[in-house]
Design an enzyme around this catalytic site. Structure first.
Site, PDB file in Angstrom:
ATOM      1  CE1 TYR A 254       9.665   2.463  -4.293  1.00 18.80           C
ATOM      2  CE2 TYR A 254       8.660   2.394  -2.041  1.00 18.80           C
ATOM      3  CZ  TYR A 254       9.330   1.716  -3.011  1.00 18.80           C
ATOM      4  OH  TYR A 254       9.681   0.498  -2.938  1.00 18.80           O
TER       5      TYR A 254
ATOM      6  CG  ASN B  60       6.775  -5.600  -4.552  1.00 20.21           C
ATOM      7  OD1 ASN B  60       7.044  -5.051  -3.734  1.00 20.21           O
ATOM      8  ND2 ASN B  60       6.969  -5.199  -5.856  1.00 20.21           N
TER       9      ASN B  60
ATOM     10  CD  GLU C 248      16.711   3.527  -4.079  1.00 16.56           C
ATOM     11  OE1 GLU C 248      17.161   2.454  -3.805  1.00 16.56           O
ATOM     12  OE2 GLU C 248      15.991   3.773  -5.021  1.00 16.56           O
TER      13      GLU C 248
ATOM     14  NE  ARG D 220       9.815  -7.442  -6.043  1.00 13.91           N
ATOM     15  CZ  ARG D 220      10.480  -6.418  -6.711  1.00 13.91           C
ATOM     16  NH1 ARG D 220      10.898  -6.445  -7.822  1.00 13.91           N
ATOM     17  NH2 ARG D 220      10.102  -5.317  -5.926  1.00 13.91           N
TER      18      ARG D 220
ATOM     19  CG  PHE E 158       2.016   2.449  -8.760  1.00  8.08           C
ATOM     20  CD1 PHE E 158       2.897   2.686  -8.037  1.00  8.08           C
ATOM     21  CD2 PHE E 158       2.255   2.656 -10.389  1.00  8.08           C
ATOM     22  CE1 PHE E 158       4.254   2.812  -8.356  1.00  8.08           C
ATOM     23  CE2 PHE E 158       3.487   2.694 -10.472  1.00  8.08           C
ATOM     24  CZ  PHE E 158       4.597   3.106  -9.696  1.00  8.08           C
TER      25      PHE E 158
ATOM     26  CB  THR F 177       7.775  -4.990 -10.430  1.00  6.26           C
ATOM     27  OG1 THR F 177       9.224  -4.371 -10.925  1.00  6.26           O
ATOM     28  CG2 THR F 177       7.007  -4.153  -9.346  1.00  6.26           C
TER      29      THR F 177
ATOM     30  CG  HIS G  48      13.357  -0.931  -2.853  1.00  4.55           C
ATOM     31  ND1 HIS G  48      13.247  -0.309  -4.143  1.00  4.55           N
ATOM     32  CD2 HIS G  48      14.853  -0.440  -2.660  1.00  4.55           C
ATOM     33  CE1 HIS G  48      14.020   0.502  -4.187  1.00  4.55           C
ATOM     34  NE2 HIS G  48      15.182   0.647  -3.523  1.00  4.55           N
TER      35      HIS G  48
ATOM     36  CE  LYS H 113       8.981  -2.903  -1.907  1.00  8.63           C
ATOM     37  NZ  LYS H 113       8.434  -2.662  -3.242  1.00  8.63           N
TER      38      LYS H 113
ATOM     39  NE  ARG I 139      15.696  -3.885 -10.000  1.00  4.94           N
ATOM     40  CZ  ARG I 139      14.826  -3.101  -9.991  1.00  4.94           C
ATOM     41  NH1 ARG I 139      14.428  -2.446  -8.831  1.00  4.94           N
ATOM     42  NH2 ARG I 139      13.584  -2.919 -10.979  1.00  4.94           N
TER      43      ARG I 139
HETATM   44  P1  RTP Z   1      11.043  -1.438  -5.861  1.00  9.16           P
HETATM   45  O1  RTP Z   1      11.470  -0.065  -6.386  1.00  9.16           O
HETATM   46  O2  RTP Z   1      10.074  -1.219  -4.868  1.00  9.16           O
HETATM   47  O3  RTP Z   1      12.268  -2.159  -5.704  1.00  9.16           O
HETATM   48  O4  RTP Z   1      10.221  -2.365  -7.307  1.00  9.16           O
HETATM   49  P2  RTP Z   1      10.535  -2.233  -8.724  1.00  9.16           P
HETATM   50  O5  RTP Z   1      11.846  -1.185  -8.884  1.00  9.16           O
HETATM   51  O6  RTP Z   1      10.557  -3.462  -9.127  1.00  9.16           O
HETATM   52  O7  RTP Z   1       9.305  -1.493  -9.272  1.00  9.16           O
HETATM   53  P3  RTP Z   1       9.121   0.178  -9.415  1.00  9.16           P
HETATM   54  O8  RTP Z   1       8.545   0.302 -10.852  1.00  9.16           O
HETATM   55  O9  RTP Z   1      10.044   0.916  -8.860  1.00  9.16           O
HETATM   56  O10 RTP Z   1       7.753   0.309  -8.476  1.00  9.16           O
HETATM   57  C1  RTP Z   1       7.940   0.629  -7.150  1.00  9.16           C
HETATM   58  C2  RTP Z   1       6.890  -0.143  -6.421  1.00  9.16           C
HETATM   59  O11 RTP Z   1       5.619   0.370  -6.717  1.00  9.16           O
HETATM   60  C3  RTP Z   1       4.680  -0.803  -6.695  1.00  9.16           C
HETATM   61  N1  RTP Z   1       3.894  -0.775  -8.017  1.00  9.16           N
HETATM   62  N2  RTP Z   1       2.751  -1.081  -8.078  1.00  9.16           N
HETATM   63  N3  RTP Z   1       1.217  -0.978 -11.460  1.00  9.16           N
HETATM   64  C4  RTP Z   1       1.129  -1.084 -10.097  1.00  9.16           C
HETATM   65  O12 RTP Z   1       0.218  -1.362  -9.443  1.00  9.16           O
HETATM   66  C5  RTP Z   1       2.562  -0.969  -9.450  1.00  9.16           C
HETATM   67  N4  RTP Z   1       3.655  -0.540 -10.049  1.00  9.16           N
HETATM   68  C6  RTP Z   1       4.636  -0.530  -9.042  1.00  9.16           C
HETATM   69  C7  RTP Z   1       5.419  -2.067  -6.293  1.00  9.16           C
HETATM   70  O13 RTP Z   1       5.131  -2.346  -5.121  1.00  9.16           O
HETATM   71  C8  RTP Z   1       6.749  -1.525  -6.734  1.00  9.16           C
HETATM   72  O14 RTP Z   1       7.613  -2.560  -6.280  1.00  9.16           O
HETATM   73 MG    MG Z   2      12.124   0.629  -8.074  1.00  7.03          MG
END
Ligand code: RTP
Ligand code: MG
Length: 142
Positions: A51, A114, A128, A104, A59, A93, A117, A11, A87
């Site tokens: 996304y 963070n 994707e 992370r 968010f 996350t 992805h 990112k 992962r």
């Molecule tokens: P990613 O998709 O980026 O790999 O991350 P992830 O699966 O671990 O998390 P996801 O739930 O898919 O969320 C995507 C991205 O959104 C941001 N986020 N912010 N509560 C919050 O402020 C919040 N929750 C999610 C993070 O950048 C996350 O990686």
């Molecule tokens: Mg995700």
């Protein structure tokens, strides 16, 4: 064992801090192979589409703003159980909850900034990967 492919993004926060090489080293050390890669500066439409599953969440707008704030490195990783293994390498996350030694835990600055992805399921990985790469841009390594 199942050979899988997963979509990885380094990112904007991590690209900006010159962490591409450090993150590639962790990917390769864990045994996953980079089979496609490109640097991109996403526009809003491309980030929103990527996304789309999060559209409407609190968010979402901040996430799109962040993901368009600078260049990203996008790559396809291949290996046994690549989706879950990548992962695990990324960590949770929220970097405060990420296990020691994960990307992370070591590099992410916050829940939003963070650093990486990774696809979260075979269906997400297929969508994707196709979102960023044509079939002939992927180079199987055997
Ligand atoms: P990613 O998709 O980026 O790999 O991350 P992830 O699966 O671990 O998390 P996801 O739930 O898919 O969320 C995507 C991205 O959104 C941001 N986020 N912010 N509560 C919050 O402020 C919040 N929750 C999610 C993070 O950048 C996350 O990686
Ligand atoms: Mg995700």
């Amino acid at each position: 064992m199942t050979t899988e492919r997963t979509l990885s993004i380094i990112k904007p926060d991590a690209v900006q801090r010159n962490l591409i090489g450090a993150i590639y080293q962790r990917i390769e050390t864990t045994g996953l192979k980079v089979v496609a890669a490109k640097m991109l500066h996403l526009d809003a439409a491309k980030a929103q589409g990527f996304y789309a599953e999060h559209e409407g969440k609190p968010f979402y707008d901040g996430l799109v703003e962040f993901m368009t704030s600078g260049p990203v490195m996008v790559q396809v990783l291949e290996g046994d159980n690549a989706i879950a293994r990548y992962r695990e390498l990324m960590g949770k996350t929220n970097p405060e909850e990420a296990a020691c030694g994960t990307i992370r835990a070591d590099y992410a600055e916050s829940m939003r900034f963070n650093s990486v992805h990774g696809s979260d399921s075979p269906a997400s990985a297929a969508r994707e990967i196709a979102y960023f790469f044509a079939d002939d841009e992927i180079c199987p390594r055997g």
